[in-house]
Design a protein around this motif. Structure first.
Motif, PDB file in Angstrom:
ATOM      1  N   ASP A  11       3.590  -7.653 -14.905  1.00 13.81           N
ATOM      2  CA  ASP A  11       4.076  -8.153 -13.463  1.00 13.81           C
ATOM      3  C   ASP A  11       4.886  -7.347 -12.878  1.00 13.81           C
ATOM      4  O   ASP A  11       5.102  -7.042 -11.652  1.00 13.81           O
ATOM      5  CB  ASP A  11       4.347  -9.673 -13.586  1.00 13.81           C
ATOM      6  CG  ASP A  11       5.515  -9.951 -14.291  1.00 13.81           C
ATOM      7  OD1 ASP A  11       5.779  -9.175 -15.429  1.00 13.81           O
ATOM      8  OD2 ASP A  11       6.177 -10.871 -13.959  1.00 13.81           O
ATOM      9  N   THR A  12       5.952  -6.691 -13.720  1.00 10.81           N
ATOM     10  CA  THR A  12       7.102  -6.113 -13.072  1.00 10.81           C
ATOM     11  C   THR A  12       6.122  -4.708 -12.707  1.00 10.81           C
ATOM     12  O   THR A  12       6.544  -4.278 -11.441  1.00 10.81           O
ATOM     13  CB  THR A  12       8.005  -5.541 -14.113  1.00 10.81           C
ATOM     14  OG1 THR A  12       8.593  -6.751 -14.721  1.00 10.81           O
ATOM     15  CG2 THR A  12       9.031  -4.767 -13.553  1.00 10.81           C
ATOM     16  N   GLN A  13       5.378  -3.982 -13.594  1.00  8.95           N
ATOM     17  CA  GLN A  13       4.765  -2.908 -12.943  1.00  8.95           C
ATOM     18  C   GLN A  13       3.952  -3.033 -11.837  1.00  8.95           C
ATOM     19  O   GLN A  13       3.899  -2.367 -10.719  1.00  8.95           O
ATOM     20  CB  GLN A  13       3.939  -2.260 -13.847  1.00  8.95           C
ATOM     21  CG  GLN A  13       4.680  -1.763 -15.083  1.00  8.95           C
ATOM     22  CD  GLN A  13       3.615  -1.426 -16.398  1.00  8.95           C
ATOM     23  OE1 GLN A  13       3.169  -2.333 -16.895  1.00  8.95           O
ATOM     24  NE2 GLN A  13       3.448  -0.092 -16.739  1.00  8.95           N
ATOM     25  N   ASN A  15       4.317  -5.545  -9.200  1.00  6.60           N
ATOM     26  CA  ASN A  15       5.122  -5.735  -8.237  1.00  6.60           C
ATOM     27  C   ASN A  15       5.887  -4.577  -7.738  1.00  6.60           C
ATOM     28  O   ASN A  15       5.988  -4.403  -6.518  1.00  6.60           O
ATOM     29  CB  ASN A  15       6.180  -7.037  -8.581  1.00  6.60           C
ATOM     30  CG  ASN A  15       5.545  -8.138  -8.631  1.00  6.60           C
ATOM     31  OD1 ASN A  15       5.030  -8.588  -7.797  1.00  6.60           O
ATOM     32  ND2 ASN A  15       6.334  -8.887  -9.626  1.00  6.60           N
ATOM     33  N   GLU A  16       6.039  -3.665  -8.521  1.00  6.48           N
ATOM     34  CA  GLU A  16       6.749  -2.208  -8.118  1.00  6.48           C
ATOM     35  C   GLU A  16       5.537  -1.648  -7.386  1.00  6.48           C
ATOM     36  O   GLU A  16       6.048  -1.140  -6.235  1.00  6.48           O
ATOM     37  CB  GLU A  16       7.130  -1.516  -9.277  1.00  6.48           C
ATOM     38  CG  GLU A  16       7.930  -0.344  -8.925  1.00  6.48           C
ATOM     39  CD  GLU A  16       8.312   0.140  -9.981  1.00  6.48           C
ATOM     40  OE1 GLU A  16       8.075   1.621 -10.284  1.00  6.48           O
ATOM     41  OE2 GLU A  16       9.112  -0.475 -11.000  1.00  6.48           O
ATOM     42  N   ALA A  17       4.206  -1.479  -7.878  1.00  7.63           N
ATOM     43  CA  ALA A  17       3.321  -0.900  -7.199  1.00  7.63           C
ATOM     44  C   ALA A  17       3.071  -1.371  -5.747  1.00  7.63           C
ATOM     45  O   ALA A  17       3.007  -0.827  -4.727  1.00  7.63           O
ATOM     46  CB  ALA A  17       1.921  -0.901  -7.768  1.00  7.63           C
ATOM     47  N   ALA A  19       5.523  -3.265  -3.815  1.00 13.22           N
ATOM     48  CA  ALA A  19       6.484  -3.037  -3.074  1.00 13.22           C
ATOM     49  C   ALA A  19       6.634  -1.449  -2.740  1.00 13.22           C
ATOM     50  O   ALA A  19       7.129  -0.963  -1.756  1.00 13.22           O
ATOM     51  CB  ALA A  19       7.922  -3.296  -3.983  1.00 13.22           C
ATOM     52  N   GLN A  20       6.121  -0.898  -3.302  1.00 10.96           N
ATOM     53  CA  GLN A  20       5.898   0.995  -2.935  1.00 10.96           C
ATOM     54  C   GLN A  20       4.720   1.053  -2.076  1.00 10.96           C
ATOM     55  O   GLN A  20       4.418   2.133  -1.672  1.00 10.96           O
ATOM     56  CB  GLN A  20       5.700   1.803  -4.093  1.00 10.96           C
ATOM     57  CG  GLN A  20       6.848   1.815  -5.179  1.00 10.96           C
ATOM     58  CD  GLN A  20       6.764   2.771  -6.379  1.00 10.96           C
ATOM     59  OE1 GLN A  20       5.635   3.235  -6.594  1.00 10.96           O
ATOM     60  NE2 GLN A  20       7.862   2.565  -7.143  1.00 10.96           N
ATOM     61  N   VAL A  28      -3.038  -0.484  -6.492  1.00 16.44           N
ATOM     62  CA  VAL A  28      -2.257  -1.003  -7.500  1.00 16.44           C
ATOM     63  C   VAL A  28      -2.597  -0.079  -8.673  1.00 16.44           C
ATOM     64  O   VAL A  28      -1.748   0.438  -9.490  1.00 16.44           O
ATOM     65  CB  VAL A  28      -2.179  -2.319  -7.677  1.00 16.44           C
ATOM     66  CG1 VAL A  28      -1.244  -2.917  -8.884  1.00 16.44           C
ATOM     67  CG2 VAL A  28      -1.560  -3.360  -6.632  1.00 16.44           C
ATOM     68  N   CYS A  32      -0.347   2.849 -10.995  1.00 11.16           N
ATOM     69  CA  CYS A  32      -0.261   2.650 -12.514  1.00 11.16           C
ATOM     70  C   CYS A  32      -0.900   3.672 -13.194  1.00 11.16           C
ATOM     71  O   CYS A  32      -0.921   3.535 -14.536  1.00 11.16           O
ATOM     72  CB  CYS A  32      -0.545   0.981 -13.014  1.00 11.16           C
ATOM     73  SG  CYS A  32       0.553  -0.117 -12.131  1.00 11.16           S
ATOM     74  N   SER A  52       3.402 -10.709  -0.937  1.00  7.74           N
ATOM     75  CA  SER A  52       4.352  -9.595  -0.598  1.00  7.74           C
ATOM     76  C   SER A  52       4.161  -9.666   1.137  1.00  7.74           C
ATOM     77  O   SER A  52       5.342  -9.503   1.568  1.00  7.74           O
ATOM     78  CB  SER A  52       4.110  -8.353  -1.315  1.00  7.74           C
ATOM     79  OG  SER A  52       4.711  -7.217  -0.713  1.00  7.74           O
TER      80      SER A  52
END
Length: 64
Positions: A11-13, A15-17, A19-20, A28, A32, A52
């Motif tokens: 989920d961290t990866q 969410n980062e994608a 957010a970017q 997404v 990744c 988001s």
């Protein structure tokens, strides 16, 4: 927490994608460096993207 079992994406990866700037599941996956396999995580990814976008509308200045 692992969301995508096929690609072992957390989920961290994801969410980062998002957010970017990823706005579609394929964005997404691309962020990744992978592709959708079975697709069972696609609904969760869509939910993360929508959450988001909703958060951005509620707080357009990006303030905490």
């Amino acid at each position: 927490m692992i969301v995508c079992l096929c690609n072992a994406l957390t989920d961290t990866q994801l969410n980062e994608a998002v957010a970017q700037g990823a706005r579609r599941p394929r964005d997404v996956y691309a962020a990744c460096d992978c592709k959708a396999q079975c697709g069972s995580c696609t609904r969760m990814i869509l939910s993360m993207i929508r959450d988001s976008q909703t958060a951005g509308l509620a707080n357009p200045a990006g303030l905490p």
